[in-house]
Design a protein around this motif. Sequence first.
Motif, PDB file in Angstrom:
ATOM      1  N   ILE B   7      24.349 -33.965  20.877  1.00 24.70           N
ATOM      2  CA  ILE B   7      23.867 -33.465  19.590  1.00 24.70           C
ATOM      3  C   ILE B   7      22.455 -32.885  19.735  1.00 24.70           C
ATOM      4  O   ILE B   7      22.161 -31.766  19.299  1.00 24.70           O
ATOM      5  CB  ILE B   7      23.890 -34.593  18.541  1.00 24.70           C
ATOM      6  N   MET B   8      21.603 -33.664  20.384  1.00 30.45           N
ATOM      7  CA  MET B   8      20.222 -33.211  20.554  1.00 30.45           C
ATOM      8  C   MET B   8      20.156 -31.914  21.349  1.00 30.45           C
ATOM      9  O   MET B   8      19.399 -30.994  21.016  1.00 30.45           O
ATOM     10  CB  MET B   8      19.411 -34.288  21.301  1.00 30.45           C
ATOM     11  N   ALA B   9      20.966 -31.864  22.415  1.00 26.40           N
ATOM     12  CA  ALA B   9      20.959 -30.668  23.257  1.00 26.40           C
ATOM     13  C   ALA B   9      21.420 -29.458  22.452  1.00 26.40           C
ATOM     14  O   ALA B   9      20.816 -28.372  22.529  1.00 26.40           O
ATOM     15  CB  ALA B   9      21.866 -30.881  24.468  1.00 26.40           C
ATOM     16  N   ALA B  10      22.457 -29.674  21.634  1.00 30.17           N
ATOM     17  CA  ALA B  10      22.953 -28.550  20.828  1.00 30.17           C
ATOM     18  C   ALA B  10      21.881 -28.082  19.864  1.00 30.17           C
ATOM     19  O   ALA B  10      21.633 -26.870  19.710  1.00 30.17           O
ATOM     20  CB  ALA B  10      24.201 -28.987  20.068  1.00 30.17           C
ATOM     21  N   ILE B  11      21.214 -29.054  19.212  1.00 27.08           N
ATOM     22  CA  ILE B  11      20.160 -28.657  18.263  1.00 27.08           C
ATOM     23  C   ILE B  11      19.049 -27.910  18.993  1.00 27.08           C
ATOM     24  O   ILE B  11      18.538 -26.894  18.511  1.00 27.08           O
ATOM     25  CB  ILE B  11      19.606 -29.901  17.539  1.00 27.08           C
ATOM     26  N   ALA B  12      18.677 -28.416  20.169  1.00 26.74           N
ATOM     27  CA  ALA B  12      17.593 -27.786  20.916  1.00 26.74           C
ATOM     28  C   ALA B  12      17.956 -26.351  21.281  1.00 26.74           C
ATOM     29  O   ALA B  12      17.159 -25.417  21.074  1.00 26.74           O
ATOM     30  CB  ALA B  12      17.289 -28.596  22.180  1.00 26.74           C
ATOM     31  N   VAL B  13      19.158 -26.157  21.808  1.00 27.03           N
ATOM     32  CA  VAL B  13      19.562 -24.808  22.222  1.00 27.03           C
ATOM     33  C   VAL B  13      19.642 -23.890  21.007  1.00 27.03           C
ATOM     34  O   VAL B  13      19.161 -22.752  21.017  1.00 27.03           O
ATOM     35  CB  VAL B  13      20.902 -24.862  22.974  1.00 27.03           C
ATOM     36  N   LEU B  14      20.217 -24.440  19.924  1.00 29.87           N
ATOM     37  CA  LEU B  14      20.340 -23.646  18.706  1.00 29.87           C
ATOM     38  C   LEU B  14      18.961 -23.227  18.199  1.00 29.87           C
ATOM     39  O   LEU B  14      18.725 -22.057  17.868  1.00 29.87           O
ATOM     40  CB  LEU B  14      21.065 -24.475  17.638  1.00 29.87           C
ATOM     41  N   GLY B  15      18.047 -24.208  18.165  1.00 30.12           N
ATOM     42  CA  GLY B  15      16.695 -23.905  17.685  1.00 30.12           C
ATOM     43  C   GLY B  15      16.048 -22.844  18.545  1.00 30.12           C
ATOM     44  O   GLY B  15      15.435 -21.892  18.033  1.00 30.12           O
ATOM     45  N   ALA B  16      16.183 -22.973  19.861  1.00 26.56           N
ATOM     46  CA  ALA B  16      15.537 -22.019  20.754  1.00 26.56           C
ATOM     47  C   ALA B  16      16.147 -20.630  20.583  1.00 26.56           C
ATOM     48  O   ALA B  16      15.418 -19.627  20.503  1.00 26.56           O
ATOM     49  CB  ALA B  16      15.688 -22.488  22.199  1.00 26.56           C
ATOM     50  N   VAL B  17      17.471 -20.592  20.490  1.00 24.13           N
ATOM     51  CA  VAL B  17      18.122 -19.278  20.348  1.00 24.13           C
ATOM     52  C   VAL B  17      17.719 -18.617  19.044  1.00 24.13           C
ATOM     53  O   VAL B  17      17.375 -17.430  18.988  1.00 24.13           O
ATOM     54  CB  VAL B  17      19.654 -19.446  20.442  1.00 24.13           C
ATOM     55  N   MET B  18      17.708 -19.424  17.979  1.00 21.56           N
ATOM     56  CA  MET B  18      17.323 -18.859  16.692  1.00 21.56           C
ATOM     57  C   MET B  18      15.878 -18.380  16.733  1.00 21.56           C
ATOM     58  O   MET B  18      15.516 -17.368  16.123  1.00 21.56           O
ATOM     59  CB  MET B  18      17.499 -19.898  15.590  1.00 21.56           C
ATOM     60  N   ALA B  19      15.042 -19.130  17.432  1.00 18.63           N
ATOM     61  CA  ALA B  19      13.626 -18.765  17.491  1.00 18.63           C
ATOM     62  C   ALA B  19      13.440 -17.390  18.112  1.00 18.63           C
ATOM     63  O   ALA B  19      12.548 -16.642  17.711  1.00 18.63           O
ATOM     64  CB  ALA B  19      12.841 -19.811  18.278  1.00 18.63           C
ATOM     65  N   ILE B  20      14.270 -17.059  19.114  1.00 21.49           N
ATOM     66  CA  ILE B  20      14.058 -15.753  19.734  1.00 21.49           C
ATOM     67  C   ILE B  20      14.920 -14.673  19.102  1.00 21.49           C
ATOM     68  O   ILE B  20      14.711 -13.497  19.336  1.00 21.49           O
ATOM     69  CB  ILE B  20      14.302 -15.782  21.261  1.00 21.49           C
ATOM     70  N   ALA B  21      15.893 -15.075  18.273  1.00 20.53           N
ATOM     71  CA  ALA B  21      16.803 -14.054  17.743  1.00 20.53           C
ATOM     72  C   ALA B  21      16.465 -13.630  16.319  1.00 20.53           C
ATOM     73  O   ALA B  21      16.801 -12.523  15.921  1.00 20.53           O
ATOM     74  CB  ALA B  21      18.242 -14.564  17.797  1.00 20.53           C
ATOM     75  N   LEU B  22      15.826 -14.499  15.551  1.00 25.57           N
ATOM     76  CA  LEU B  22      15.635 -14.188  14.134  1.00 25.57           C
ATOM     77  C   LEU B  22      14.581 -13.104  13.940  1.00 25.57           C
ATOM     78  O   LEU B  22      13.605 -13.022  14.684  1.00 25.57           O
ATOM     79  CB  LEU B  22      15.228 -15.447  13.371  1.00 25.57           C
ATOM     80  N   ARG B  23      14.837 -12.295  12.931  1.00 24.13           N
ATOM     81  CA  ARG B  23      13.910 -11.201  12.654  1.00 24.13           C
ATOM     82  C   ARG B  23      12.696 -11.696  11.857  1.00 24.13           C
ATOM     83  O   ARG B  23      11.577 -11.265  12.066  1.00 24.13           O
ATOM     84  CB  ARG B  23      14.656 -10.116  11.858  1.00 24.13           C
ATOM     85  N   ASN B  24      12.990 -12.613  10.923  1.00 25.07           N
ATOM     86  CA  ASN B  24      11.927 -13.158  10.092  1.00 25.07           C
ATOM     87  C   ASN B  24      11.085 -14.139  10.912  1.00 25.07           C
ATOM     88  O   ASN B  24      11.591 -15.114  11.453  1.00 25.07           O
ATOM     89  CB  ASN B  24      12.557 -13.878   8.905  1.00 25.07           C
ATOM     90  N   VAL B  25       9.799 -13.847  11.009  1.00 21.39           N
ATOM     91  CA  VAL B  25       8.960 -14.616  11.921  1.00 21.39           C
ATOM     92  C   VAL B  25       8.817 -16.061  11.461  1.00 21.39           C
ATOM     93  O   VAL B  25       8.810 -16.985  12.277  1.00 21.39           O
ATOM     94  CB  VAL B  25       7.581 -13.945  12.027  1.00 21.39           C
ATOM     95  N   VAL B  26       8.708 -16.245  10.165  1.00 23.08           N
ATOM     96  CA  VAL B  26       8.553 -17.617   9.669  1.00 23.08           C
ATOM     97  C   VAL B  26       9.806 -18.437   9.962  1.00 23.08           C
ATOM     98  O   VAL B  26       9.721 -19.593  10.385  1.00 23.08           O
ATOM     99  CB  VAL B  26       8.244 -17.602   8.166  1.00 23.08           C
ATOM    100  N   HIS B  27      10.958 -17.817   9.783  1.00 25.74           N
ATOM    101  CA  HIS B  27      12.200 -18.518  10.135  1.00 25.74           C
ATOM    102  C   HIS B  27      12.191 -18.875  11.613  1.00 25.74           C
ATOM    103  O   HIS B  27      12.603 -19.966  12.000  1.00 25.74           O
ATOM    104  CB  HIS B  27      13.401 -17.634   9.825  1.00 25.74           C
ATOM    105  N   ALA B  28      11.717 -17.961  12.426  1.00 24.82           N
ATOM    106  CA  ALA B  28      11.682 -18.215  13.864  1.00 24.82           C
ATOM    107  C   ALA B  28      10.806 -19.417  14.158  1.00 24.82           C
ATOM    108  O   ALA B  28      11.175 -20.308  14.936  1.00 24.82           O
ATOM    109  CB  ALA B  28      11.162 -16.988  14.595  1.00 24.82           C
ATOM    110  N   VAL B  29       9.647 -19.471  13.507  1.00 23.19           N
ATOM    111  CA  VAL B  29       8.752 -20.600  13.783  1.00 23.19           C
ATOM    112  C   VAL B  29       9.375 -21.910  13.298  1.00 23.19           C
ATOM    113  O   VAL B  29       9.291 -22.938  13.976  1.00 23.19           O
ATOM    114  CB  VAL B  29       7.380 -20.351  13.140  1.00 23.19           C
ATOM    115  N   PHE B  30      10.043 -21.862  12.147  1.00 17.31           N
ATOM    116  CA  PHE B  30      10.680 -23.099  11.684  1.00 17.31           C
ATOM    117  C   PHE B  30      11.798 -23.525  12.628  1.00 17.31           C
ATOM    118  O   PHE B  30      12.001 -24.717  12.865  1.00 17.31           O
ATOM    119  CB  PHE B  30      11.212 -22.939  10.263  1.00 17.31           C
ATOM    120  N   SER B  31      12.501 -22.572  13.181  1.00 15.56           N
ATOM    121  CA  SER B  31      13.566 -22.988  14.094  1.00 15.56           C
ATOM    122  C   SER B  31      12.984 -23.519  15.398  1.00 15.56           C
ATOM    123  O   SER B  31      13.585 -24.406  16.018  1.00 15.56           O
ATOM    124  CB  SER B  31      14.553 -21.855  14.338  1.00 15.56           C
TER     125      SER B  31
END
Lengths: 104, 166, 234, 407
Positions: B7-31
Amino acid sequence: MEITLNHYLILSAVLFTIGLIGALTRRHIIIMLVCLEIMLNAANLNLIAFWHFGPNPILLHGPLFTLFTIAIAATEAALGLALVLAIYRHFKTVDLEQVQDLKE
Amino acid sequence: MTVAFYIMAAIAVLGAVMAIALRNVVHAVFSVLLFFSALAGLFILLLAEFIAVVQVLVYIGSVGILMLFAIMLTTKVTGDPTRKLLSRGWAWGGLVSGALLLAFLVPLITQSKSESNSQLSNFNPSVKDLGLTLMDPYFASVGVIALLLTAGLIAAVVAASSASGE
Amino acid sequence: MSLIAKGILQGMAVTAKNFIQSYYKKERLPTVEYPEEKSTVNQFTRNIPFLVYDGEDEIEGMRCTACKLCEKACPPQCIYIIKDTDENDKPIKRPKVFDIDSSVCMSCQLCVEVCPFESIRMDSEFELSNENRFEGLLINRDELLKSNEYYHEIHPIEAQETDDRIAAKIAEAETKKKAREEKARLAAEAKQAAAAMKAAEEAAAETETSATEQAQQSEAKAEAPEDNPETKNT
Amino acid sequence: MNNFIDYKLIELGQWTVGLFNDYPVVQILVHLLLATLPLTLVFMGAFGFSTWLERKGLARIQNRLGPNRVGIFGLLQPLADGIKMLLKEDIVPDRSDKLFHFLAPVMLMVPAFIAVGFLPLGDGLMALPMDSAILFFFAVGSLNTIAVFMAGWSSRNKYSLLGGMRAVAQMISYEIPLVLSAVAVIMFSGSLNAQEIVASQQIQSWLASGNLVKEFFGQILGWHIFKPWGFAGFIFFFVAALAEANRSPFDLPEADSEIIAGHLTEYSGFKYAIFFMAEYISAFAIAGIATTLFLGGWSGPVIAGLPWFIIKMFSLFAVMIWIRGTLPRLRVDQLMGYAWKFLLPLAILNIFVAGFYYFAEQQFGSLAAFIGGWVIGFGILQTAAKGLSRLNKSPTLDGKRVYQLVE
């Protein structure tokens, strides 16, 4: 299946690569800093995993090293964001591709 | 433990991917904050309780907030659809990163060493031990780190304030 | 103590005093729990106008003469008056309709200033809320009419002044009336005397005049009111 | 030791868990529920009660009566408010960031409840018995900064954003003196474990002596607040805690007269209630940690354990209400200046004083250290405070005040 060192190493490698991809492909300056932090964290995970599964965990080398890394990372973040502010004030942009002049 | 790790690994990977993929910078920082917290969970799984606390305290509590502040002080936060997301030559960057990942993964998978270490089963590293180790054999390093932190702090102040003096 | 500023401690002491004394000192807790107990209203409170009447009967004792001065003076124009008429459609000095829209009234007291008959006065009634926000807030004549005793009750000083003023006015009017009556009496006496003299003269002359002349004179007297109304009035 | 209430509670818990010995999975669940559910319910109840307490207290301070309509003394007022909040329409701004607007109250409430779990409510009564509980508490406490920022940013309202930024700046600034003043205690106790910190505030040799008088005072006199650095540290901690919990006079983020409740501007209905609850519970949590660090935790004469902890925590909360009824709100520059130029240096100095006190106690005995500490250590702190306040004095405050618009 029991979790072994390899799991952590693979996870850490994946996270590091994600950070690297972001740092190499995105052009937003703050996102690049974020990617640096991701990479540092992946390295930290590596350190802790090696400590946990390593031969001599009593010596606490892993947490100690990670503490130092985190301290350095915090400094790096503070300094980096200060630089972001300075660059933004000078160039009026956060797009690193447009920051090309060294003088002025 | 296994489930928690995945679970933790999935969240970590998801967060990292979202951080580099999202256009909205604030969303990226939250992820990326999500990524940090997942990593703190992983540290707890690895019995590094103190490191997990420091992770939460430093990364989520301070670095994340610093990033948000920097965003607020610099750019428009909403994703501007006309702005380019990727840098020039992003393909090369991706290629290099992919190659590096392969370089990491190949030895990991081929030289798999799957037996687990049982030394930690009866060992609960306390904060006190960590503190004593930090203060006795590694005192010089702590001093250096403290010096570095101070220097970094002053440098950050100077870098941020000299620009405003213009 | 420099660590804790002296001012903070003083302020804390004041609030603590307030807190503790509010449990046993009346002046530290002036709150009145409204629907159950009402606060005493100051006699100089003014909120909405009402109409004063004297004596027992509302209609007979009404001071208002429907002169409509207040209607004209009212800045938000919340007063509406219709003069009363008797059965012969003859106007009488009394309002038939006297409405005040309490939702519009701004308690300016200009109607009170302008009223020559001391009729409209300010009330200290404040519970004007109503379930019906259209008709409910329109106060009509019968609701507005309140006795002079009520006026004394709510605004004793002001009511006394008003009463004194009215009494003075009445007394003045009495004296004037008396003087006028005296004058009228004197005039009447003089007239009578003159008439008596004239009558004596006429009686003297009558003996000479004929019966036909007498008939002509009586005809002329019947015409007189139309030609000369003043004579009739006096 | 008279903390029989704690032991009875623990016994009750163990008995309940023992009922499910045959079903290990259920047992774990029951254990979890026993650790969390009572705490959650009790603190939610305490939140309701404290809103009532606050309104009553503030009203009495301002010569009013306060709520007295619903129930006897208005005690059911929180319930009525809760129902009202629950039934109100939940308004979400059209152009807001819907997800974050929804997540922010949750993000604020979860750390608040986790923080409560680190409080040592009694001897052995602790929902999350961790070795580094105090540090965890501060780490979790720093999370609500994020939530406040989320709320401020996602509302897409300039007042919300201003409030959020103010909140973040304030919380970051005050977290440093908060942690630093706690460091003195942690140094003295030599542990991050909350139970050990409480134990360090009992004079163990007196407790074991069997003398009733000594047992009585052994539970009180060891509190850190009676030591010079503890007293100063308590004041720093409490001031910083007020700022951390967004309590008056540091309630700038939600300054209703300036920026219309700041990050709460766009929140309505139950989300607003959740914000409110989270704020109160973090205020409780921080009052509880102040109790643990400086006021001896659950130790106290006659009825040691849970009752004393609750009494102390609510007293601290009452002081917060009292302060709210007294002091006006600070200006933003005053707030930041106070944290960085006054509180922070003093807190660092306090660590040194605590260190010297520790060694003096070992060298010269506790009585000599006590007297010397109050004379020398507290003197040093006072001089430093005086010097700092002179340094920080705003130049416009010197001499006679000039009013521009008068005359």
